[in-house]
Design a protein around this motif. Structure first.
Motif, PDB file in Angstrom:
ATOM      1  N   ARG A  31       1.034  -1.217  -0.240  1.00  0.00           N
ATOM      2  CA  ARG A  31       0.156   0.470  -0.297  1.00  0.00           C
ATOM      3  C   ARG A  31       0.828   1.456  -0.348  1.00  0.00           C
ATOM      4  N   VAL A  32       0.176   2.377  -0.191  1.00  0.00           N
ATOM      5  CA  VAL A  32       1.453   3.667  -0.235  1.00  0.00           C
ATOM      6  C   VAL A  32       0.875   4.135   0.595  1.00  0.00           C
ATOM      7  N   VAL A  33       1.817   4.791   1.299  1.00  0.00           N
ATOM      8  CA  VAL A  33       1.741   5.109   2.687  1.00  0.00           C
ATOM      9  C   VAL A  33       2.666   7.012   2.163  1.00  0.00           C
ATOM     10  N   GLY A  34       2.074   7.676   3.184  1.00  0.00           N
ATOM     11  CA  GLY A  34       2.470   9.238   2.598  1.00  0.00           C
ATOM     12  C   GLY A  34       2.932   9.706   4.555  1.00  0.00           C
ATOM     13  N   THR A  35       3.588  10.898   4.361  1.00  0.00           N
ATOM     14  CA  THR A  35       3.980  11.921   5.294  1.00  0.00           C
ATOM     15  C   THR A  35       3.446  13.330   5.599  1.00  0.00           C
ATOM     16  N   TRP A  36       2.585  14.152   6.348  1.00  0.00           N
ATOM     17  CA  TRP A  36       2.451  15.696   5.788  1.00  0.00           C
ATOM     18  C   TRP A  36       3.725  16.384   6.176  1.00  0.00           C
ATOM     19  N   GLY A  37       3.609  16.934   5.139  1.00  0.00           N
ATOM     20  CA  GLY A  37       4.401  18.452   5.672  1.00  0.00           C
ATOM     21  C   GLY A  37       4.402  19.639   5.392  1.00  0.00           C
ATOM     22  N   ASP A  38       4.971  19.638   6.532  1.00  0.00           N
ATOM     23  CA  ASP A  38       4.458  21.013   8.046  1.00  0.00           C
ATOM     24  C   ASP A  38       4.998  22.562   7.007  1.00  0.00           C
ATOM     25  N   HIS A  39       6.114  21.757   6.355  1.00  0.00           N
ATOM     26  CA  HIS A  39       6.121  22.952   5.447  1.00  0.00           C
ATOM     27  C   HIS A  39       6.163  23.413   4.479  1.00  0.00           C
ATOM     28  N   ASP A  40       5.296  22.290   3.130  1.00  0.00           N
ATOM     29  CA  ASP A  40       4.347  23.221   2.376  1.00  0.00           C
ATOM     30  C   ASP A  40       3.364  22.860   1.857  1.00  0.00           C
TER      31      ASP A  40
END
Length: 253
Positions: free
Chosen positions: A120-129
């Motif tokens: 499965r595809v995972v992601g993380t949140w980027g506070d910088h953008d």
């Protein structure tokens, strides 16, 4: 100190967990074993709804989750039949937490690293953008290595996307890998790439290295512990000699 590494298979993905484990075992001072798919072993009645709650709904919205009945039913089917899963991004840190909760108490010690190969595809949140970013791996305990993330997270050459769109307009389908390789300059990996297993070896070792040393990634572009953001960088770090920079070559032989 990490004394044991357990690698979990992703049976629907083009990743040979046994070959990866053999490679890692030759470079670390720990026992390395391979087990069947994590979600098949540790799924429970709450897992489908928790997976649904960890879905990324909008690339520019930090909030996740859709626990409507139909979505939860989809997650139930995807656990039972993993070949039916796809097209969804999950919050990698939330997924890591829910996998950790399902580890047996006796297996939660930091001297036992669990690495979950995931289809499965995972992601993380980027506070910088203010947006989600797909990831190949999420380091920690357990560590997650996303096989489709290997193809999707690092950016491909711009021409790749143009050729893909052109082919889709003409045929209604994705172009074969051979077509893209002939039309697009630069090296990159695509779905079910035969180089998948070799490329993932370094990402699994990164999980060990992080738990053992606290160092996330290497800055040297030619080292398997490097975490490039573009596909040509993945090819350089994971598929071309040397395997390691001088500092990490000394450690990992």
């Amino acid at each position: 100190m990490v004394e044991q590494v357990t690698l979990y298979r992703a049976p629907t993905a083009a990743a040979d967990a046994d070959a990866i484990a053999d490679w890692v075992a030759g470079r670390v001072d720990a026992e390395v074993d391979v087990r069947d798919r994590f979600l098949s072993q540790y799924a429970d009645d709450d897992l489908p709804e928790e997976l649904a709650d960890g879905r990324v709904l909008d690339p520019y919205d930090r909030e996740t989750g859709n626990t409507m009945l139909g979505i939860v039913r989809y997650e139930e089917r995807a656990i039972e039949n993993p070949e039916r899963a796809g097209g969804v991004i999950y919050d990698g840190l939330e997924l890591q937490r829910l996998l950790h909760r399902r580890l047996p108490d006796a297996a939660r010690s930091l001297d036992h690293l669990h690495v979950v190969l995931l289809d499965r595809v995972v992601g993380t949140w980027g506070d910088h953008d203010g947006r989600w970013h797909k990831r190949v791996n999420v380091l920690g305990h357990p560590a997650i290595v996303s096989v489709p993330g290997l193809y999707e997270a690092p950016a491909k050459p711009e021409q790749y996307y143009k050729e893909q769109q052109k082919h889709a307009l003409l045929t209604g389908d994705s172009p074969p890998r051979e077509v893209l390789e002939n039309e697009v300059e630069g090296d990159f990996l695509v779905e079910d790439d035969p180089r998948t297993t070799d490329a993932l070896k370094g990402y699994v070792l990164q999980a060990y290295h992080y738990l053992e040393t606290g160092e996330a990634f290497c800055d040297e572009a030619s080292c398997r512990l490097h975490n490039p953001h573009r596909q040509p960088g993945v090819v350089e770090a994971q598929l071309r000699a040397p395997d390691f920079c001088p500092r990490h070559a000394e450690r990992y032989r």
